[in-house]
Design a protein around this motif. Structure first.
Motif, PDB file in Angstrom:
ATOM      1  N   THR A  79       3.135 -23.427  20.161  1.00 43.37           N
ATOM      2  CA  THR A  79       3.397 -22.765  20.324  1.00 43.37           C
ATOM      3  C   THR A  79       4.203 -22.404  20.062  1.00 43.37           C
ATOM      4  O   THR A  79       5.272 -21.006  20.209  1.00 43.37           O
ATOM      5  CB  THR A  79       4.349 -22.610  21.972  1.00 43.37           C
ATOM      6  N   ASN A  80       4.996 -22.818  18.087  1.00 43.52           N
ATOM      7  CA  ASN A  80       5.450 -22.063  17.819  1.00 43.52           C
ATOM      8  C   ASN A  80       7.429 -22.254  18.248  1.00 43.52           C
ATOM      9  O   ASN A  80       8.321 -20.960  18.455  1.00 43.52           O
ATOM     10  CB  ASN A  80       5.907 -20.502  16.907  1.00 43.52           C
ATOM     11  N   GLY A  81       7.732 -22.699  19.202  1.00 45.40           N
ATOM     12  CA  GLY A  81       8.608 -23.421  20.072  1.00 45.40           C
ATOM     13  C   GLY A  81       9.075 -21.926  21.073  1.00 45.40           C
ATOM     14  O   GLY A  81      10.407 -22.142  21.807  1.00 45.40           O
ATOM     15  N   LEU A  82       8.017 -20.561  21.028  1.00 38.93           N
ATOM     16  CA  LEU A  82       7.832 -20.412  22.320  1.00 38.93           C
ATOM     17  C   LEU A  82       7.476 -21.230  24.372  1.00 38.93           C
ATOM     18  O   LEU A  82       8.113 -20.056  24.889  1.00 38.93           O
ATOM     19  CB  LEU A  82       6.929 -18.992  21.990  1.00 38.93           C
ATOM     20  N   VAL A  83       7.302 -22.514  23.991  1.00 39.57           N
ATOM     21  CA  VAL A  83       6.945 -22.738  25.221  1.00 39.57           C
ATOM     22  C   VAL A  83       8.671 -23.054  26.060  1.00 39.57           C
ATOM     23  O   VAL A  83       8.616 -23.406  26.911  1.00 39.57           O
ATOM     24  CB  VAL A  83       5.938 -23.909  24.783  1.00 39.57           C
ATOM     25  N   VAL A  84       9.313 -23.145  24.791  1.00 41.59           N
ATOM     26  CA  VAL A  84      10.939 -23.572  25.159  1.00 41.59           C
ATOM     27  C   VAL A  84      11.021 -22.333  26.102  1.00 41.59           C
ATOM     28  O   VAL A  84      11.823 -22.878  26.815  1.00 41.59           O
ATOM     29  CB  VAL A  84      11.464 -24.033  24.135  1.00 41.59           C
ATOM     30  N   PRO A  85      11.426 -21.484  25.815  1.00 42.97           N
ATOM     31  CA  PRO A  85      12.115 -20.349  26.645  1.00 42.97           C
ATOM     32  C   PRO A  85      11.574 -19.880  28.217  1.00 42.97           C
ATOM     33  O   PRO A  85      11.834 -19.747  28.625  1.00 42.97           O
ATOM     34  CB  PRO A  85      11.761 -18.889  25.881  1.00 42.97           C
ATOM     35  N   ILE A  86       9.577 -19.993  27.690  1.00 43.78           N
ATOM     36  CA  ILE A  86       9.406 -20.122  29.452  1.00 43.78           C
ATOM     37  C   ILE A  86       9.320 -21.530  30.114  1.00 43.78           C
ATOM     38  O   ILE A  86       9.714 -21.203  31.505  1.00 43.78           O
ATOM     39  CB  ILE A  86       7.763 -19.779  28.557  1.00 43.78           C
TER      40      ILE A  86
END
Length: 388
Positions: free
Chosen positions: A236-243
């Protein structure tokens, strides 16, 4: 090969090399910018909850603290919306599209909690009105205190005690009586008075159904809220972390609201764990532990809400009620001084509630509308992408 051809070929090679270097640098800058944005979001969340966790024991769970909590959530929600907007080309692809949709479904479950909390705020307003009656009746500045003033104050204090019965202890009986109030006119006057008192304080059916449960709703918000795995972060190119971050923040904020404010079927037994490698984990877990400890105190176990001002209402009204039961007339000077002191304590709490409840309700309303707007924008964006 002629020298001119060699020079031309060499020049073209240098241009190609430079172009590739520029593209590589641009790509590296984009990656770095993306990383900085995600790190900035994590820092924003951390900083806000560090401030909240620095609250003293007197400040924690006060009206002022709860308002700061909602302000922090609104800011985090807005920052998250910006992150999604800046990466809208990525969130349309699997697995991000599913993760974003899951978050929006999670967030919509918080809307019922907001409605129940607003009903709880209305309950506190009803208690405030009874406090006003007590304070007005026992205001000794204008006249001597007599039996009539004490009877009026004691009646309001009894109604207040009925209204502040713990939802867990009163449960379905009170809720049923509230909803059936006014349908049976054969009750005795004492029963009618009891039912009228309950009607003031158990009107939770305004916004949520009879079977609705705050405890179950919190569990639903936390369902499948799992820590991102390494392969998910890469995919997810790191976007799973803010989610995951905003999902955890949402769960904690709703849990804290349910802990503080009276609402239907309150329950704090929600599994809540955040790995320590998240910078915001320590302040949130610290707050979670402190609120749980507060709920376990002997004089807080049966409270209808952990809000500091609710505790003060319960404490000072009980002391005043006991004092009112013990006085004899004509009122002795020392007793009148004691009554005056207890009334002043209630007056201070009442003033704090008057100043804080309206802004708190506006914030809860803002949280509700912000969640709705963010979800609508996000789902519309996902829908357009799928239709293209």
């Amino acid at each position: 090969m002629p020298a001119t051809d060699y020079q031309g070929s060499s020049s073209r090679s240098v241009l190609i090399l430079r172009r590739d270097q520029v593209h590589s640098m641009e790509g590296a800058n984009e990656v770095r910018s993306h990383e900085v944005e995600l790190e900035a979001f994590q820092k924003q969340v951390t900083d806000r909850f560090v401030v909240l966790s620095s609250a003293t024991s007197e400040e924690l769970l006060s009206l002022a603290w709860v308002r700061k909590l909602l302000d922090a959530f609104l800011c985090c929600q807005e920052e998250f919306r910006v992150v999604l907007f800046n990466n809208r080309s990525l969130i349309h692809r699997p697995p991000l599209d599913r993760l974003v949709a899951d978050f929006f479904e999670r967030s919509v479950k918080a809307l019922d909690v907001c409605n129940a909390i607003r009903d709880g705020i209305e309950q506190i307003r009803q208690w405030q009105k009874l406090l006003d009656i007590v304070i007005c009746a026992l205001d000794s500045k204008q006249r001597a205190l007599g039996e009539g003033q004490f009877r009026r104050a004691k009646k309001a204090l009894i109604d207040l005690a009925i209204g502040m019965l713990d939802e867990k202890d009163s449960g379905g009986t009170l809720a049923h009586r509230n909803r059936s109030f006014g349908r049976n006119n054969n009750s005795s006057s004492s029963k009618d008075h009891h039912h009228r008192s309950i009607a003031h304080f158990r009107s939770l059916s305004w916004s949520v159904s009879r079977s609705w449960s705050a405890a179950r709703q919190l569990q639903a918000i936390g369902t499948n809220l799992t820590v991102p795995r390494g392969n998910e972060i890469v995919a997810t190119n790191g976007l799973v972390v803010p989610i995951y971050t905003i999902g955890s923040v949402l769960l904690f904020v709703m849990w804290a609201l349910v802990a503080a404010i009276p609402c239907q079927d309150r329950g704090l037994q929600v599994h809540f764990y955040i790995p320590r490698h998240f910078t915001w984990a320590a302040p949130i877990m610290s707050l979670h532990e402190r609120i749980l400890e507060e709920s376990k105190k002997r004089d807080r176990k049966n409270s209808c809400g952990l809000l500091k001002e609710i505790y003060q209402i319960e404490k000072y009204s009980r002391l005043l009620s006991e004092l009112a039961d013990s006085v004899q007339f004509p009122l002795a000077e020392d007793k009148e001084g004691e009554v005056r002191q207890r009334v002043q304590e209630l007056a201070q709490v009442c003033e704090t509630i008057k100043e804080g409840l309206d802004p708190l309700e506006r914030q809860v309303r803002d949280v509700f509308h912000r969640i709705v707007r963010s979800r609508t924008e996000g789902l519309d964006s996902l829908g357009r992408a799928h239709n293209e």
